[in-house]
Design a protein around this motif. Structure first.
Motif, PDB file in Angstrom:
ATOM      1  N   ARG A  74    -117.108 -75.557  47.410  1.00 31.70           N
ATOM      2  CA  ARG A  74    -117.310 -75.350  48.852  1.00 31.70           C
ATOM      3  C   ARG A  74    -118.003 -74.005  49.100  1.00 31.70           C
ATOM      4  O   ARG A  74    -118.955 -73.919  49.867  1.00 31.70           O
ATOM      5  CB  ARG A  74    -115.956 -75.394  49.553  1.00 31.70           C
ATOM      6  CG  ARG A  74    -116.019 -75.181  51.059  1.00 31.70           C
ATOM      7  CD  ARG A  74    -114.596 -75.140  51.629  1.00 31.70           C
ATOM      8  NE  ARG A  74    -114.607 -74.910  53.050  1.00 31.70           N
ATOM      9  CZ  ARG A  74    -114.696 -75.862  53.978  1.00 31.70           C
ATOM     10  NH1 ARG A  74    -114.811 -77.121  53.607  1.00 31.70           N
ATOM     11  NH2 ARG A  74    -114.692 -75.567  55.268  1.00 31.70           N
ATOM     12  N   GLN A  75    -117.509 -72.962  48.419  1.00 31.56           N
ATOM     13  CA  GLN A  75    -118.104 -71.641  48.583  1.00 31.56           C
ATOM     14  C   GLN A  75    -119.534 -71.618  48.068  1.00 31.56           C
ATOM     15  O   GLN A  75    -120.414 -70.960  48.651  1.00 31.56           O
ATOM     16  CB  GLN A  75    -117.252 -70.602  47.838  1.00 31.56           C
ATOM     17  CG  GLN A  75    -117.647 -69.161  48.076  1.00 31.56           C
ATOM     18  CD  GLN A  75    -117.143 -68.617  49.393  1.00 31.56           C
ATOM     19  OE1 GLN A  75    -116.651 -69.357  50.230  1.00 31.56           O
ATOM     20  NE2 GLN A  75    -117.258 -67.318  49.581  1.00 31.56           N
ATOM     21  N   GLY A  76    -119.782 -72.347  46.977  1.00 35.65           N
ATOM     22  CA  GLY A  76    -121.130 -72.411  46.414  1.00 35.65           C
ATOM     23  C   GLY A  76    -122.117 -73.081  47.363  1.00 35.65           C
ATOM     24  O   GLY A  76    -123.286 -72.678  47.434  1.00 35.65           O
ATOM     25  N   GLY A 133    -114.627 -81.931  61.980  1.00 37.89           N
ATOM     26  CA  GLY A 133    -114.411 -82.738  60.785  1.00 37.89           C
ATOM     27  C   GLY A 133    -113.839 -81.885  59.656  1.00 37.89           C
ATOM     28  O   GLY A 133    -112.818 -81.230  59.806  1.00 37.89           O
ATOM     29  N   GLY A 134    -114.538 -81.871  58.524  1.00 37.66           N
ATOM     30  CA  GLY A 134    -114.075 -81.071  57.390  1.00 37.66           C
ATOM     31  C   GLY A 134    -114.615 -79.655  57.386  1.00 37.66           C
ATOM     32  O   GLY A 134    -114.302 -78.874  56.482  1.00 37.66           O
ATOM     33  N   LEU A 135    -115.449 -79.320  58.376  1.00 40.14           N
ATOM     34  CA  LEU A 135    -116.034 -77.982  58.437  1.00 40.14           C
ATOM     35  C   LEU A 135    -115.343 -77.138  59.504  1.00 40.14           C
ATOM     36  O   LEU A 135    -114.785 -77.663  60.465  1.00 40.14           O
ATOM     37  CB  LEU A 135    -117.536 -78.072  58.744  1.00 40.14           C
ATOM     38  CG  LEU A 135    -118.408 -78.797  57.712  1.00 40.14           C
ATOM     39  CD1 LEU A 135    -119.844 -78.866  58.204  1.00 40.14           C
ATOM     40  CD2 LEU A 135    -118.345 -78.084  56.362  1.00 40.14           C
ATOM     41  N   SER A 136    -115.385 -75.833  59.313  1.00 41.63           N
ATOM     42  CA  SER A 136    -114.803 -74.917  60.292  1.00 41.63           C
ATOM     43  C   SER A 136    -115.748 -73.737  60.491  1.00 41.63           C
ATOM     44  O   SER A 136    -116.530 -73.393  59.609  1.00 41.63           O
ATOM     45  CB  SER A 136    -113.428 -74.426  59.832  1.00 41.63           C
ATOM     46  OG  SER A 136    -113.518 -73.704  58.621  1.00 41.63           O
ATOM     47  N   LEU A 137    -115.657 -73.121  61.663  1.00 36.44           N
ATOM     48  CA  LEU A 137    -116.495 -71.982  62.009  1.00 36.44           C
ATOM     49  C   LEU A 137    -115.610 -70.891  62.581  1.00 36.44           C
ATOM     50  O   LEU A 137    -114.774 -71.149  63.449  1.00 36.44           O
ATOM     51  CB  LEU A 137    -117.551 -72.391  63.044  1.00 36.44           C
ATOM     52  CG  LEU A 137    -118.381 -71.257  63.662  1.00 36.44           C
ATOM     53  CD1 LEU A 137    -119.309 -70.657  62.609  1.00 36.44           C
ATOM     54  CD2 LEU A 137    -119.181 -71.767  64.850  1.00 36.44           C
ATOM     55  N   GLY A 371    -116.719 -69.639  54.269  1.00 35.53           N
ATOM     56  CA  GLY A 371    -118.107 -70.042  54.440  1.00 35.53           C
ATOM     57  C   GLY A 371    -118.823 -69.320  55.563  1.00 35.53           C
ATOM     58  O   GLY A 371    -119.957 -68.862  55.396  1.00 35.53           O
ATOM     59  N   THR A 372    -118.161 -69.202  56.725  1.00 36.89           N
ATOM     60  CA  THR A 372    -118.797 -68.535  57.864  1.00 36.89           C
ATOM     61  C   THR A 372    -119.146 -67.097  57.530  1.00 36.89           C
ATOM     62  O   THR A 372    -120.254 -66.624  57.785  1.00 36.89           O
ATOM     63  CB  THR A 372    -117.874 -68.558  59.094  1.00 36.89           C
ATOM     64  OG1 THR A 372    -117.488 -69.897  59.386  1.00 36.89           O
ATOM     65  CG2 THR A 372    -118.583 -67.964  60.303  1.00 36.89           C
ATOM     66  N   SER A 373    -118.175 -66.384  56.954  1.00 39.30           N
ATOM     67  CA  SER A 373    -118.379 -64.979  56.607  1.00 39.30           C
ATOM     68  C   SER A 373    -119.545 -64.820  55.641  1.00 39.30           C
ATOM     69  O   SER A 373    -120.407 -63.950  55.820  1.00 39.30           O
ATOM     70  CB  SER A 373    -117.103 -64.401  55.994  1.00 39.30           C
ATOM     71  OG  SER A 373    -117.307 -63.085  55.538  1.00 39.30           O
ATOM     72  N   LEU A 374    -119.602 -65.671  54.627  1.00 35.21           N
ATOM     73  CA  LEU A 374    -120.647 -65.554  53.606  1.00 35.21           C
ATOM     74  C   LEU A 374    -122.030 -65.822  54.196  1.00 35.21           C
ATOM     75  O   LEU A 374    -122.973 -65.048  53.972  1.00 35.21           O
ATOM     76  CB  LEU A 374    -120.358 -66.519  52.457  1.00 35.21           C
ATOM     77  CG  LEU A 374    -121.344 -66.482  51.286  1.00 35.21           C
ATOM     78  CD1 LEU A 374    -121.428 -65.083  50.684  1.00 35.21           C
ATOM     79  CD2 LEU A 374    -120.942 -67.495  50.220  1.00 35.21           C
ATOM     80  N   VAL A 375    -122.166 -66.898  54.957  1.00 35.60           N
ATOM     81  CA  VAL A 375    -123.479 -67.242  55.528  1.00 35.60           C
ATOM     82  C   VAL A 375    -123.937 -66.168  56.502  1.00 35.60           C
ATOM     83  O   VAL A 375    -125.099 -65.728  56.462  1.00 35.60           O
ATOM     84  CB  VAL A 375    -123.426 -68.620  56.224  1.00 35.60           C
ATOM     85  CG1 VAL A 375    -124.723 -68.883  56.978  1.00 35.60           C
ATOM     86  CG2 VAL A 375    -123.193 -69.726  55.208  1.00 35.60           C
ATOM     87  N   VAL A 376    -123.051 -65.721  57.385  1.00 37.19           N
ATOM     88  CA  VAL A 376    -123.417 -64.706  58.375  1.00 37.19           C
ATOM     89  C   VAL A 376    -123.807 -63.400  57.694  1.00 37.19           C
ATOM     90  O   VAL A 376    -124.778 -62.736  58.092  1.00 37.19           O
ATOM     91  CB  VAL A 376    -122.267 -64.490  59.379  1.00 37.19           C
ATOM     92  CG1 VAL A 376    -122.553 -63.291  60.286  1.00 37.19           C
ATOM     93  CG2 VAL A 376    -122.053 -65.737  60.224  1.00 37.19           C
ATOM     94  N   ASN A 377    -123.059 -63.008  56.660  1.00 43.31           N
ATOM     95  CA  ASN A 377    -123.397 -61.777  55.934  1.00 43.31           C
ATOM     96  C   ASN A 377    -124.761 -61.882  55.265  1.00 43.31           C
ATOM     97  O   ASN A 377    -125.536 -60.909  55.250  1.00 43.31           O
ATOM     98  CB  ASN A 377    -122.327 -61.478  54.882  1.00 43.31           C
ATOM     99  CG  ASN A 377    -121.044 -60.945  55.485  1.00 43.31           C
ATOM    100  OD1 ASN A 377    -121.037 -60.417  56.597  1.00 43.31           O
ATOM    101  ND2 ASN A 377    -119.947 -61.077  54.763  1.00 43.31           N
ATOM    102  N   LEU A 378    -125.065 -63.034  54.704  1.00 46.14           N
ATOM    103  CA  LEU A 378    -126.364 -63.216  54.047  1.00 46.14           C
ATOM    104  C   LEU A 378    -127.509 -63.216  55.064  1.00 46.14           C
ATOM    105  O   LEU A 378    -128.590 -62.679  54.791  1.00 46.14           O
ATOM    106  CB  LEU A 378    -126.366 -64.516  53.242  1.00 46.14           C
ATOM    107  CG  LEU A 378    -125.522 -64.485  51.961  1.00 46.14           C
ATOM    108  CD1 LEU A 378    -125.427 -65.866  51.331  1.00 46.14           C
ATOM    109  CD2 LEU A 378    -126.090 -63.492  50.958  1.00 46.14           C
ATOM    110  N   VAL A 379    -127.282 -63.796  56.229  1.00 49.37           N
ATOM    111  CA  VAL A 379    -128.291 -63.741  57.289  1.00 49.37           C
ATOM    112  C   VAL A 379    -128.527 -62.288  57.702  1.00 49.37           C
ATOM    113  O   VAL A 379    -129.668 -61.860  57.923  1.00 49.37           O
ATOM    114  CB  VAL A 379    -127.853 -64.582  58.503  1.00 49.37           C
ATOM    115  CG1 VAL A 379    -128.763 -64.328  59.701  1.00 49.37           C
ATOM    116  CG2 VAL A 379    -127.877 -66.068  58.152  1.00 49.37           C
TER     117      VAL A 379
END
Length: 394
Positions: A74-76, A133-137, A371-379
Motif C-alpha cells: 500500500r505504501q509503495g 471505500g478502501g482509501l482514506s485521506l 499514504g496522504t502524508s507521503l504523497v503530499v510531502n513528495l508534491v
C-alpha cells in the motif's frame, strides 16, 4: 524563398527562422536541471521508509492473518504515485501558476475537506480521515502546505511596505493561520499539526519582513491559545507532565514512551538486525507510524538512526539553499515554508521518540506509514525542485 547569407557567403535560413530558433533556445534555457542532491536524498528517504514500514508492520500483519507485505504494498503504491507527480508534473510546473486567486480557491477546498471529517466515524477517538471505500485521506496534511502557499502569496511584498500597510498582510496571514489551526485542533483533536501550522506561519511572517512588535503580538496570542487548549483537555496536560518521567505511569499514559525507550536502548550501536525488533510485536503502539524511528534504532542501532538523521539534514539544507537562491520573494517564502514543515516534523517526531518532547501524533516525513502524508510531502518536494530550476543562477 529568400535566403540569408552568412559571413562566408554561404546561404542560410531565413532571418525570421533564425530569430525563432534563438527565441526557442532562450525558452529551453528558462529552466535548468533539477537539484540532483535534493532529488536523490528524497528517493533515498522514500526507499528507506518502505524498507522500515515493511519491517515494522510485518509481524502484526502475520499475527492478524494478513500478508506480511500488505502495508508496504500500500505504501509503495502511494510512493510510486507521489514520485511520478513530483518528478514529471510538479517539478516541471511553474510555481507562479499558484496566484492569489487560485490559492484562495485551494484554501476554501482544503478548509471544506478539514471540516468534512466530522461526517466520518472517528478512529481511536479522533476524526481525522475522509474514507472512500478502501482509501482514506487525511486533509490536515494538505492544510499545512496550503497555509504556506497562502502566506507566501500574501507576504511576498511585505518587505517593501511601511507603517500601517505592513500590518495588513500579516494580520490576514495570522487570521487564516488561526482558522486552519483551529479547525485542525478543535475538530480533529490534532494539536501537533495545529502547532506546526502556527509556528511555520510565524517563521514566514518574520522572514518576510515582519516587525518584532508584530511577531511579539502574534507569538503572545499563540502561546495564550496553547495554554487554553492544554487546560481544557486534561489528557494533553497529562502528556505534558508525564513525558519527564514516563515510568511513573508505565502501564498508563507513559506506556508508549517507555516502550520506545526500551527499543532505543536495546538497539545499541549496530542494532539487532533488519526485521529483528522485539518491541514491534505489540509492545510499541504505532510502530510503523509515529514511533517508527524507535524500530529503526532497535534494528539498525545508533548508526542507522544517525544515517536517517543525516538524510533529513541534507534535505533541510537543500531546501534552505533553494530558498536563498530563489529568484523572487514568493519563491523564497514558499521554499522556506515547505522546508520549515519538514524540519519541524522531523525534529518533533524524533524528540518524542527519545523522550525529549511530549508524546504527540507527528509522523516522520517520508518514513512513517501513511499514504496522504507521503504523497503530499513528495508534491511539496516537487515544488522545491521547481523553484530550484528557476533560481538566480539560471
Amino acid at each position: 524563398m529568400e535566403r540569408t547569407k552568412d559571413f562566408s557567403g554561404r546561404s542560410g535560413l531565413p532571418s525570421s527562422k533564425v530569430k525563432a530558433q534563438k527565441k526557442s533556445k532562450k525558452k529551453i534555457k528558462k529552466y535548468r536541471e533539477v537539484d540532483f542532491t535534493l532529488l536523490a536524498v528524497t528517493v533515498a528517504l522514500v526507499l528507506f521508509g518502505l524498507l522500515m514500514v515493511y519491517s515494522a508492520s510485518s509481524y502484526e500483519n502475520i499475527v492478524r492473518g494478513r500478508e506480511s507485505y500488505s502495508d508496504v504494498i500500500r505504501q509503495g503504491f502511494f510512493a510510486a504515485v507521489g514520485l511520478f507527480v513530483m518528478i514529471f508534473v510538479v517539478s516541471n510546473f511553474d510555481y507562479h501558476f499558484m496566484t492569489m486567486s487560485r490559492t484562495k480557491l485551494l484554501v476554501f477546498a482544503v478548509l471544506v475537506l478539514n471540516v468534512a471529517v466530522i461526517l466520518f466515524e472517528p478512529v481511536k477517538g479522533a476524526s481525522r480521515w475522509l474514507r472512500f471505500g478502501g482509501l482514506s485521506l487525511q486533509p490536515s496534511e494538505l492544510a499545512k502546505f496550503t497555509m504556506v502557499l497562502y502566506a507566501a502569496n500574501t507576504l511576498k511584498r511585505l518587505d517593501i511596505l511601511k507603517g500601517r500597510k505592513k500590518w495588513k498582510p500579516t494580520i490576514r496571514v495570522f487570521l487564516m493561520m488561526i482558522v486552519f489551526a483551529g479547525i485542525v485542533v478543535v475538530l480533529q483533536s490534532n494539536l501537533s499539526i495545529g502547532a506546526i501550522i502556527v509556528i511555520t506561519s510565524l517563521i514566514l511572517i518574520f522572514l518576510a519582513g515582519g516587525t518584532f512588535l508584530q511577531l511579539f503580538t502574534y507569538v503572545s496570542i499563540g502561546i495564550s491559545g496553547l495554554g487554553i487548549l492544554l487546560w481544557i483537555e486534561p489528557y494533553r496536560m497529562a502528556r505534558l507532565l508525564n513525558f519527564g518521567d514516563p515510568f511513573k505511569e508505565a502501564q498508563g499514559a507513559g506506556h508508549q514512551l517507555v516502550q520506545s525507550l526500551y527499543a532505543l536502548t536495546s538497539g545499541g550501536v549496530f542494532g539487532q538486525g533488519i526485521g529483528m525488533s522485539r518491541l514491534k510485536a505489540f509492545w510499541l503502539p504505532e510502530a510503523q507510524n509515529d514511533f517508527i524511528f524507535a524500530v529503526i534504532v532497535e534494528e539498525l542501532g545508533l548508526i542507522g538512526g544517525l544515517f536517517l538523521m543525516l538524510l533529513l539534514l541534507i534535505l533541510i539544507y537543500r531546501g534552505i539553499r533553494i530558498s536563498i537562491e530563489a529568484k523572487d520573494q514568493f519563491g523564497r517564502l514558499l521554499a522556506v515554508g515547505i522546508t520549515a514543515i519538514f524540519a519541524l516534523q522531523s525534529f518533533i517526531n524524533i524528540a518524542v521518540v527519545i523522550g525529549a518532547f511530549p508524546v504527540t501524533g507527528v509522523t516522520l516525513p517520508f518514513i512513517s506509514a501513511g499514504g496522504t502524508s507521503l504523497v503530499v510531502n513528495l508534491v511539496a518536494v516537487g515544488v522545491l525542485l521547481n523553484i530550484s530550476r528557476q533560481s538566480k543562477s539560471v
